[in-house]
Design an enzyme around this catalytic site. Structure first.
Site, PDB file in Angstrom:
ATOM      1  N   ASP A 370      32.893 -21.536  -0.500  1.00 47.10           N
ATOM      2  CA  ASP A 370      33.594 -22.212  -1.605  1.00 47.10           C
ATOM      3  C   ASP A 370      33.378 -21.431  -2.899  1.00 47.10           C
ATOM      4  O   ASP A 370      32.594 -20.482  -2.950  1.00 47.10           O
ATOM      5  CB  ASP A 370      33.016 -23.629  -1.717  1.00 47.10           C
ATOM      6  CG  ASP A 370      33.797 -24.480  -2.705  1.00 47.10           C
ATOM      7  OD1 ASP A 370      34.983 -24.196  -2.939  1.00 47.10           O
ATOM      8  OD2 ASP A 370      33.193 -25.433  -3.252  1.00 47.10           O
ATOM      9  N   GLU A 373      36.628 -17.740  -5.885  1.00 47.43           N
ATOM     10  CA  GLU A 373      37.795 -17.144  -6.588  1.00 47.43           C
ATOM     11  C   GLU A 373      37.432 -15.861  -7.326  1.00 47.43           C
ATOM     12  O   GLU A 373      38.299 -14.986  -7.400  1.00 47.43           O
ATOM     13  CB  GLU A 373      38.401 -18.175  -7.544  1.00 47.43           C
ATOM     14  CG  GLU A 373      39.078 -19.338  -6.868  1.00 47.43           C
ATOM     15  CD  GLU A 373      38.107 -20.278  -6.151  1.00 47.43           C
ATOM     16  OE1 GLU A 373      36.981 -20.439  -6.638  1.00 47.43           O
ATOM     17  OE2 GLU A 373      38.483 -20.825  -5.100  1.00 47.43           O
ATOM     18  N   ASP A 443      40.759 -28.645  -4.129  1.00 45.04           N
ATOM     19  CA  ASP A 443      40.543 -29.993  -4.654  1.00 45.04           C
ATOM     20  C   ASP A 443      41.831 -30.743  -4.933  1.00 45.04           C
ATOM     21  O   ASP A 443      42.279 -30.851  -6.084  1.00 45.04           O
ATOM     22  CB  ASP A 443      39.687 -29.911  -5.920  1.00 45.04           C
ATOM     23  CG  ASP A 443      38.317 -29.330  -5.622  1.00 45.04           C
ATOM     24  OD1 ASP A 443      37.992 -29.190  -4.422  1.00 45.04           O
ATOM     25  OD2 ASP A 443      37.587 -29.009  -6.568  1.00 45.04           O
TER      26      ASP A 443
HETATM   27  C1  GLC Z   1      34.401 -27.687  -5.001  1.00 45.75           C
HETATM   28  C2  GLC Z   1      35.034 -27.742  -3.618  1.00 45.75           C
HETATM   29  C3  GLC Z   1      34.783 -29.087  -2.994  1.00 45.75           C
HETATM   30  C4  GLC Z   1      33.282 -29.354  -2.942  1.00 45.75           C
HETATM   31  C5  GLC Z   1      32.677 -29.244  -4.335  1.00 45.75           C
HETATM   32  C6  GLC Z   1      31.154 -29.340  -4.327  1.00 45.75           C
HETATM   33  O1  GLC Z   1      35.034 -28.557  -5.856  1.00 45.75           O
HETATM   34  O2  GLC Z   1      36.407 -27.467  -3.661  1.00 45.75           O
HETATM   35  O3  GLC Z   1      35.343 -29.169  -1.718  1.00 45.75           O
HETATM   36  O4  GLC Z   1      33.037 -30.614  -2.416  1.00 45.75           O
HETATM   37  O5  GLC Z   1      33.029 -27.997  -4.916  1.00 45.75           O
HETATM   38  O6  GLC Z   1      30.594 -28.337  -3.583  1.00 45.75           O
END
Ligand code: GLC
Length: 715
Positions: A370, A373, A443
């Protein structure tokens, strides 16, 4: 304006490269498809009066460049300040760019598809998008210029012709899809070159496959990965145990549980917080015995923290990004954080090895990448942040859109080295990233609008070669409702990657969160998903092998039907299932358009003539699944997790048309293998043709290198 020297190179009869100056030092490798251009099949290259390129096939102009020689019209001379005071933003970012590729739109009715994960309808004409991977947790909609992925591939439909364009640059670029000038499709870039690929073919499927031959092959995941994933930010040990217990006791399918950032110690990657998940190792081991895998989140940014081994060890090899030669620090979850230079092999090796060790130590099955980017809390990383790379210095402006790809590649190598298929998921991606990882679209929110968007979003990802893609079912941000949760699961039940995930502080949305009725419906649909696993798994194989989208817009299979070119709320799941779910609050029925042919309602057996609309009743516990008359679909029954070793019987559904006594049969070539190793790459798999005749399932083994014994039972 007279155009400078512009060259055309035939890669093969479907792919042309048009350029002024070629950039072959890019950080992503494109495949060299076979060069098999026969003179007769070669399209004719012509020049327009200004020197721009024009391509003809069989005497018809299929593509004609349109030179763009001026910047957008000057800005309106208005005082915006008053509007800004109320919080409005200027939406027009007119400016000049160094490289402008203009491509003529040939007609009023032309449609433009593609560009990855944009939260938009299938047809993107009239909008403008910017390829710059962005983490934006506010409410995505069709006017958001950038989301998490940069996939510079578009496909244009003009009347009966189709062409595709791929802009192979990792630098930021803008696709103006007829926003400023409704007749012109343009690509703008400050740093990218005038260099693009053009795909020609007789159908959209030809175009999509030609593109895939350049950027593929995509990941082929485990069979298990296609089961149900349950997640929330952030489960504790105790919650996870309770969840797995309920799933097991109540025969509610489950294959993976996800652990979000709080399992880590102070958000230090590759650590475990013993207070939050006190018995993590035991937990992972116990879950595995019950058929449930554990996926943990890993962010790229490493906490800048003296004495923390990951920080110290990578620092020792000078493996973090720098700015003017000094370690570059921004902020992410752990506070001050630094960014690994995945563009260097020794850094990738380091992360590959600690990923392997970390997974082994705890018994973790997969990694969810995650914030790659890469995301940052203290403003964007400056364009001149340095990634010293292996062969040359790479600056952030070139590296940015590829950062998620290099991270995913690193993670996926930790699996491949052990002959395991990667269980890796990413948020950020570039065009070539599906080679390494599955993906989700970040998200979203618990909104009906986002439920509706999930379909064109994942269909478009599939057109772009990202087959194993999905969204957070139920919505990530905001509070879901009972009805939204159910309709969302129904709508996304065939989504290649199926995960329910929600944000910290939002209303709970596990299957039982809304009482008995909701729970029973949720269960019914999860079980339905599991029945279809042999079919979906084979679709994934066909996608991986041939580039055929598994979750596709109707126009892919019915390109001659004008009516389907803008249908956003119906999906072709393979070439034989049409899914038309309810996606609006309060609806108990909906209009379903069925293309040509005969269609059978999967639940009732009722037959429909295609080529027209129907109003079909769909109370809260039902969705519209229509199967092509005669089609054979392989199913499995009674499984609550996916273990290919335990699947010995395939149930054969035959979409019998009551009017032809069930004589018509559309056979299906089932793909089977061990479901988890890379042996399929060496040809160790079975292809089993399933037909129905004389009231029973008939089997022909077309390939038998895996040699799985399976019983076939006609339903
Ligand atoms: C980001 C991710 C989400 C995750 C959060 C906390 O917003 O896109 O899926 O739950 O981070 O890690």
């Amino acid at each position: 304006m007279k155009i400078k020297e512009r060259y055309v190179e035939f890669v093969n009869e479907n792919i042309l490269r048009i350029y002024e100056k070629k950039n072959d030092t890019s950080l992503f490798g494109l495949n060299e498809p076979e060069r098999n251009v026969t003179v007769e099949k070669r399209p004719a290259v012509g020049r327009n009066a200004d020197g721009s390129i024009c391509i003809r096939r069989n005497g018809v102009t299929v593509f004609s460049e349109k030179a763009v020689d001026k910047d957008h019209a000057p800005e309106e001379k208005v005082n915006f300040d008053i509007a800004f005071k109320e919080g409005h933003k200027k939406s027009d970012n007119r400016r000049s760019y160094k490289t402008r590729i203009g491509i003529a739109l040939l007609g009023e009715e032309d449609k433009i598809y593609g560009l990855g994960d944009k939260a938009a309808f299938l047809n993107r004409r009239g909008y403008e998008y910017v390829s710059k991977n962005s983490d934006d947790p506010t409410q995505h909609n069709e006017t958001y210029r950038s989301l998490y992925k940069s996939v510079n591939f578009i496909m244009v439909n003009h009347d009966r012709t189709w062409y595709g364009v791929f802009y192979p640059s990792s630098y930021e670029c803008t696709f103006d899809l007829g926003k400023h000038d409704p007749d012109i499709l343009c690509i703008y870039s400050d740093k990218g070159e005038y260099d693009y690929y053009l795909f020609l073919g007789d159908s959209p499927l030809d175009i999509v496959r030609a593109y895939y031959s350049l950027v593929g092959p995509g990941i082929f995941t485990t069979m298990k990965f296609m089961g149900y994933h349950q997640s929330r930010w952030s489960y504790t040990d105790a919650e996870a145990h309770e969840l797995v217990r309920r799933h097991a006791e109540e025969d509610l399918p489950l294959d993976f549980i996800h652990f979000d950032i709080d399992y880590m110690d102070g958000y230090r990657v590759y650590t475990v917080n013993e207070n939050y998940v006190p018995e993590f190792k035991k937990t992972c081991e116990e879950f595995k015995k019950q058929g449930v895998g554990v996926i943990t989140i890993i962010d790229p940014a490493v906490k800048k923290d003296k004495g923390y081994s990951v920080y110290e060890e990578v620092k020792k090899i000078r493996g973090f990004a720098t700015l003017k030669g000094k370690e570059y620090v921004n902020e992410v979850w752990p506070g001050d954080a630094v960014y690994p230079d995945y563009f260097r092999k020794d850094v990738r090796d380091y992360f590959k090895n600690i990923t392997k060790k970390f997974m082994e130590k705890y018994g973790i099955t997969g990694i969810w990448g995650d914030m790659n980017e890469p995301a940052s809390f203290k403003g964007p990383l400056p364009e001149d942040v340095e990634f010293p790379g292996d062969e040359r210095m790479i600056l952030h402006d070139e590296a940015h859109n590829l950062y998620g790809e290099y991270m995913s590649r690193t993670l996926s190598e930790s699996f491949r080295e052990e002959n395991k298929r990667p269980t890796v998921i990413t948020r950020a991606a570039f065009a070539t990233t599906a080679r390494y990882t599955a993906s989700w679209n970040g998200d979203n929110q618990s909104l009906w609008d986002h439920l509706r968007t999930s379909l064109p979003q994942v269909m478009t990802m599939n057109l772009c070669g990202f087959f194993m893609n999905g969204v957070d079912v139920g919505g990530f941000g905001n509070d879901t409702t009972k009805e939204l949760l159910i309709r969302w699961l129904e709508a996304d039940i065939f989504m290649p990657y199926l995960r329910n995930h929600s944000a910290l502080g939002t209303k709970r949305q596990e299957p039982w969160s809304f009482g008995c009725e909701t729970y029973e419906i949720y269960k019914k649909f999860l079980r339905l998903r599991y029945e279809f696993i042999p079919y979906l798994y084979t679709l994934q194989w066909q996608a991986y092998k041939y580039g055929t989208p598994m979750f596709a817009p109707l126009f892919l299979y019915y390109p001659g039907d004008e009516r389907v070119k803008e249908i956003n709320d119906e999906v072709m799941v393979g070439d034989r299932i049409l899914h038309a779910p309810v996606v609006d609050q309060g609806e108990k029925r909906r209009v379903v358009y069925l293309p040509e042919g005969r269609w059978i309602d999967y639940f009732t057996g009722k037959a429909y003539d295609g080529g027209r609309d129907y109003i079909v009743d769909m109370p809260i516990d039902s969705t519209g699944i229509f199967v092509k008359a005669g089609a054979v679909i392989p199913l499995m029954k009674g499984k609550t997790y996916v273990d290919p070793k335990e699947i010995n019987e395939i149930f054969v559904y035959h979409a019998k048309d009551p009017e032809d006594r069930g004589d018509i049969c559309l056979p299906f070539d089932l793909h089977w293998d061990d479901g988890e190793s890379l042996d399929y790459e060496k040809g160790v798999y079975d292809t089993i043709k399933i037909k129905v005749g004389n009231g029973k399932a008939e089997i022909e083994r077309l390939k038998n290198d895996f040699g799985k014994e399976l019983r076939f039972t006609l339903l």
